[in-house]
Scaffold this motif. Structure first.
Motif, short mmCIF file in Angstrom:
data_model
loop_
_atom_site.label_atom_id
_atom_site.label_comp_id
_atom_site.label_asym_id
_atom_site.label_seq_id
_atom_site.Cartn_x
_atom_site.Cartn_y
_atom_site.Cartn_z
N GLN A 57 0.84 -1.20 0.00
CA GLN A 57 0.00 0.00 0.00
C GLN A 57 0.87 1.24 0.00
O GLN A 57 1.86 1.34 0.71
CB GLN A 57 -0.89 0.03 1.24
N THR A 60 -3.33 5.77 -1.30
CA THR A 60 -4.54 5.16 -1.87
C THR A 60 -4.23 4.19 -3.00
O THR A 60 -5.13 3.68 -3.66
CB THR A 60 -5.50 6.26 -2.39
N ASP A 61 -2.95 3.94 -3.26
CA ASP A 61 -2.56 3.01 -4.33
C ASP A 61 -2.10 1.67 -3.75
O ASP A 61 -1.65 1.61 -2.61
CB ASP A 61 -1.39 3.58 -5.15
N LEU A 63 0.69 -1.15 -4.90
CA LEU A 63 1.79 -1.41 -5.84
C LEU A 63 2.16 -2.89 -5.77
O LEU A 63 2.26 -3.45 -4.68
CB LEU A 63 3.01 -0.57 -5.45
N THR A 74 0.64 -0.95 -10.76
CA THR A 74 0.10 -0.03 -9.75
C THR A 74 -1.41 0.04 -9.92
O THR A 74 -1.90 0.35 -11.01
CB THR A 74 0.71 1.39 -9.92
N GLN A 76 -4.16 2.23 -9.06
CA GLN A 76 -4.23 3.60 -8.56
C GLN A 76 -5.55 3.90 -7.90
O GLN A 76 -6.61 3.55 -8.41
CB GLN A 76 -4.00 4.56 -9.72
N ASN A 77 -5.47 4.61 -6.77
CA ASN A 77 -6.64 5.17 -6.14
C ASN A 77 -7.70 4.12 -5.80
O ASN A 77 -8.89 4.35 -5.99
CB ASN A 77 -7.23 6.24 -7.08
#
Ligand SMILES: *[C@@H]1O[C@H](CO)[C@@H](O)[C@H](O)[C@H]1NC(C)=O
Ligand SMILES: *[C@@H]1O[C@H](CO)[C@@H](O)[C@H](O)[C@H]1NC(C)=O
Ligand SMILES: *[C@@H]1O[C@H](CO)[C@@H](O)[C@H](O)[C@H]1NC(C)=O
Ligand SMILES: *[C@@H]1O[C@H](CO)[C@@H](O)[C@H](O)[C@H]1NC(C)=O
Length: 311
Positions: A57, A60-61, A63, A74, A76-77
């Protein structure tokens, strides 16, 4: 560029796992995008990631790093920021689910150290009708202010084949990390993933203490089935420590008794171990009215508890 140092210093908790890297450089410039290889019956996307991948983490992503440290994806969000602004895992969870779960209050000084259980691979259901059945143990993280569940790590056996390996009337094992917005990451390996009827399975989800020390602010957990494979695992690092543990039946396409394996299915030797003080744990059960399965807590508590499922 992001750099994470990983020393090869197997502790008691990690000796059963194959820890390969001396130094892992997580290089954010190199991105090899993942594409979903399958989808679950309820439409979530399944991504195959190499066994030993680390899912991390970052705000908010989420990986995804391959075992060699390369950033491969990734998301994202995907992690909710404010109250209810993102769908939780639970809201779009359409697989019917029967479980025993417990929540506890971790702190940096007293984290979940390990969540273990053993069970025996049951005989196959009498009827195979493309149903999918999961028996799993998992830990989940909750958003600190909203209480929204935004991730879990799961060790499971699955009947009905695997989404990644085709379907069929046999048992396989699966190590999974679920993230919001309908994404499921599943460890893939070159090893055989089928398990045999009658095989005793040990499941553990445990804190990676070494990695926690080297990357403060993240809480790393490894999901593995050490009795099946010591080299297959999936690791996830969240910014909040997990505070829910669950033993669960998930099913899809089960309409009659013969779609279930002959029961009961028993999660035995359930041990929930914190790093310092074990909480007073009590398991609560929840079921699905559409499901012809019931869950019983035979022995309650944090030590040597027992939960059975009857169909
Ligand atoms: C959980 O299982 C792991 C792997 O088998 C083991 O190393 C660890 O000691 C177990 N923890 C407890 C509290 O039994
Ligand atoms: C690291 O692993 C990824 C994913 O398996 C692979 O695409 C990449 O080529 C590897 N990089 C190196 C330097 O080995
Ligand atoms: C994994 O390691 C443990 C502890 O060394 C051992 O008892 C177990 O048999 C190993 N599992 C496999 C599948 O080799
Ligand atoms: C957790 O398990 C380990 C290994 O079995 C044990 O040494 C430790 O005392 C346990 N922690 C607690 C708080 O009981």
């Amino acid at each position: 560029m992001e750099l994470l140092l990983k020393a090869e210093k197997p502790s008691n908790r990690t000796t059963m796992l194959f820890r390969c890297t001396a130094i892992v450089a997580l290089i954010t410039q190199t991105v090899v995008a993942l594409t979903p290889t399958a989808h679950t019956p309820d439409g979530r996307l399944v991504y195959a990631v190499p066994s030993g991948s680390r899912i991390k983490q970052k705000s908010t992503d989420m990986l995804v790093f391959a075992p060699n440290g390369t950033l491969i994806h990734t998301f994202q969000n995907v992690i909710p920021k404010g109250a209810g602004t993102k769908p939780s895992l639970d809201k779009r969870q359409e697989l019917s689910s029967t479980m025993a779960s417990t929540s506890f209050t971790p702190s940096v000084e007293n984290l979940l150290q390990s969540f273990n259980t053993t069970f025996v691979v049951p005989p196959a259901p009498a009827t195979f009708d493309s149903q999918i059945i999961y028996f799993s143990s998992s830990v989940s993280v909750l958003h600190p202010t909203t209480g929204v569940r935004f991730g879990n790590a799961k060790a499971a056996i699955q009947y009905g084949g695997s989404w990644l390996y085709g379907t069929g009337p046999f048992w396989t094992y699966a190590l999974l990390v679920e993230i919001p917005d309908g994404h499921v990451l599943q460890a893939i390996t070159d090893e055989k993933i089928t398990v045999e009827v009658g095989q005793k399975i040990e499941s553990t989800i445990f804190s990676d203490a070494e990695f926690n020390e080297e990357a403060p602010g993240l809480f790393w957990y490894i999901a593995s089935l050490p009795s099946v494979s010591n080299t297959t695992y999936l690791e996830v690092g969240w910014e909040v420590p997990p505070s829910v543990a669950a033993l669960q039946l998930e099913e899809e396409g089960v309409f009659q008794a013969s779609h279930y394996p002959p029961g009961p299915f028993v999660f035995d030797h359930i041990n929930l171990n914190m790093t310092h003080d074990n909480p007073a744990v009590s398991w609560s059960t929840s079921g699905d009215l559409d499901t012809n399965a019931a869950v019983n807590v035979d022995v309650d508590g944090a030590k040597d508890a027992r939960v059975s499922l009857v169909f």
